[in-house]
Design an enzyme around this catalytic site. Structure first.
Site, PDB file in Angstrom:
ATOM      1  N   GLY A  46     -15.698  43.203  61.394  1.00  0.00           N
ATOM      2  CA  GLY A  46     -15.370  44.294  60.495  1.00  0.00           C
ATOM      3  C   GLY A  46     -13.873  44.333  60.263  1.00  0.00           C
ATOM      4  O   GLY A  46     -13.095  43.820  61.071  1.00  0.00           O
ATOM      5  N   GLN A  51      -5.917  47.891  57.671  1.00  0.00           N
ATOM      6  CA  GLN A  51      -5.552  46.798  58.572  1.00  0.00           C
ATOM      7  C   GLN A  51      -4.872  45.646  57.838  1.00  0.00           C
ATOM      8  O   GLN A  51      -4.242  44.814  58.472  1.00  0.00           O
ATOM      9  CB  GLN A  51      -6.787  46.268  59.315  1.00  0.00           C
ATOM     10  CG  GLN A  51      -7.322  47.238  60.353  1.00  0.00           C
ATOM     11  CD  GLN A  51      -8.504  46.638  61.066  1.00  0.00           C
ATOM     12  OE1 GLN A  51      -9.645  46.765  60.603  1.00  0.00           O
ATOM     13  NE2 GLN A  51      -8.245  45.987  62.176  1.00  0.00           N
ATOM     14  N   CYS A  89     -10.335  44.830  68.623  1.00  0.00           N
ATOM     15  CA  CYS A  89      -9.860  45.122  67.280  1.00  0.00           C
ATOM     16  C   CYS A  89      -8.919  44.018  66.832  1.00  0.00           C
ATOM     17  O   CYS A  89      -8.062  43.579  67.606  1.00  0.00           O
ATOM     18  CB  CYS A  89      -9.133  46.470  67.281  1.00  0.00           C
ATOM     19  SG  CYS A  89      -8.487  46.955  65.688  1.00  0.00           S
ATOM     20  N   LEU A  90      -9.054  43.586  65.593  1.00  0.00           N
ATOM     21  CA  LEU A  90      -8.184  42.542  65.064  1.00  0.00           C
ATOM     22  C   LEU A  90      -6.729  42.992  65.013  1.00  0.00           C
ATOM     23  O   LEU A  90      -5.829  42.158  65.013  1.00  0.00           O
ATOM     24  CB  LEU A  90      -8.658  42.118  63.671  1.00  0.00           C
ATOM     25  CG  LEU A  90     -10.058  41.496  63.613  1.00  0.00           C
ATOM     26  CD1 LEU A  90     -10.457  41.225  62.165  1.00  0.00           C
ATOM     27  CD2 LEU A  90     -10.121  40.223  64.444  1.00  0.00           C
ATOM     28  N   HIS A 131     -16.396  52.272  64.098  1.00  0.00           N
ATOM     29  CA  HIS A 131     -15.067  51.719  64.371  1.00  0.00           C
ATOM     30  C   HIS A 131     -14.245  51.623  63.083  1.00  0.00           C
ATOM     31  O   HIS A 131     -13.091  52.056  63.027  1.00  0.00           O
ATOM     32  CB  HIS A 131     -15.217  50.342  65.033  1.00  0.00           C
ATOM     33  CG  HIS A 131     -13.946  49.653  65.352  1.00  0.00           C
ATOM     34  ND1 HIS A 131     -13.478  49.508  66.643  1.00  0.00           N
ATOM     35  CD2 HIS A 131     -13.033  49.030  64.564  1.00  0.00           C
ATOM     36  CE1 HIS A 131     -12.339  48.837  66.624  1.00  0.00           C
ATOM     37  NE2 HIS A 131     -12.038  48.532  65.363  1.00  0.00           N
ATOM     38  N   GLU A 132     -14.831  51.047  62.040  1.00  0.00           N
ATOM     39  CA  GLU A 132     -14.090  50.874  60.784  1.00  0.00           C
ATOM     40  C   GLU A 132     -13.846  52.208  60.087  1.00  0.00           C
ATOM     41  O   GLU A 132     -12.786  52.409  59.491  1.00  0.00           O
ATOM     42  CB  GLU A 132     -14.815  49.885  59.861  1.00  0.00           C
ATOM     43  CG  GLU A 132     -15.027  48.501  60.443  1.00  0.00           C
ATOM     44  CD  GLU A 132     -13.781  47.842  61.025  1.00  0.00           C
ATOM     45  OE1 GLU A 132     -12.659  48.130  60.554  1.00  0.00           O
ATOM     46  OE2 GLU A 132     -13.929  47.038  61.955  1.00  0.00           O
ATOM     47  N   HIS A 135     -10.863  53.660  61.633  1.00  0.00           N
ATOM     48  CA  HIS A 135      -9.642  53.071  61.075  1.00  0.00           C
ATOM     49  C   HIS A 135      -9.220  53.810  59.810  1.00  0.00           C
ATOM     50  O   HIS A 135      -8.039  54.112  59.622  1.00  0.00           O
ATOM     51  CB  HIS A 135      -9.836  51.592  60.726  1.00  0.00           C
ATOM     52  CG  HIS A 135      -9.481  50.659  61.816  1.00  0.00           C
ATOM     53  ND1 HIS A 135      -8.231  50.592  62.372  1.00  0.00           N
ATOM     54  CD2 HIS A 135     -10.218  49.722  62.450  1.00  0.00           C
ATOM     55  CE1 HIS A 135      -8.208  49.664  63.308  1.00  0.00           C
ATOM     56  NE2 HIS A 135      -9.416  49.122  63.381  1.00  0.00           N
TER      57      HIS A 135
END
Length: 166
Positions: A46, A51, A89-90, A131-132, A135
């Protein structure tokens, strides 16, 4: 399309609430395509628009056999069952921890052509939706961790090479 740079923990854009999308044009569709390429390149499941430094309520996903995007998402839990699992997380390379999330979630929004859509997810997809969406509200996953685990994660972050170079 293109792989964009992923913003790392400490970048103010990650702590900001993303703006609703109001223009559904080629630039939005390019953003979605670039985000999918960026997520694939980084090996994620995701990715939220902030991000990659874009102030827009958009996220992409690829997990449990479902791949796509959702714009201006809202979500709700579908049931009371919870799951506890490891999240990463990226935007926070090398850091992960246990996070409690709803086991089933329904996200509603629109696609890049402003057509309504809904995504029903369980397990990993439900975790991804939550999660997204976090963000897009300026919330990093570490805020969902237990206090001691969050402290450990922050110690790892402060000692990481990528954070010291920021």
């Amino acid at each position: 399309m293109a792989v964009r740079s992923i913003r790392l923990f400490g970048d103010p854009v990650l702590n900001s609430v993303a703006a609703p999308v109001t223009r559904f044009d080629d630039s939005l569709r390019t953003l979605v395509s670039d985000m999918l390429d960026t997520m694939d390149d980084a090996g994620g499941v995701g990715l939220a628009a902030n991000q990659v430094g874009v102030d827009a309520r958009v996220f992409v996903f690829d997990c449990q056999g479902m791949r796509g995007h959702i714009i201006n998402p809202t979500w709700e839990a579908a049931g009371q069952d919870m799951q506890i699992g490891r999240e990463g997380c990226l935007s926070v390379p090398g850091v992960s921890g246990q996070v409690s999330r709803h086991n089933r979630a329904v996200a509603r929004g629109v696609d890049a052509f402003s057509r309504p859509l809904a995504i029903v997810g369980t397990g990993l997809l439900a975790r991804c939706i939550q999660h997204e969406s976090d963000h897009l509200d300026g919330i990093m996953f570490m805020r969902r961790m237990e206090p001691e685990a969050r402290k450990e994660a922050m110690t790892i972050i402060r000692g990481s090479e990528w954070f010291q170079q920021a």
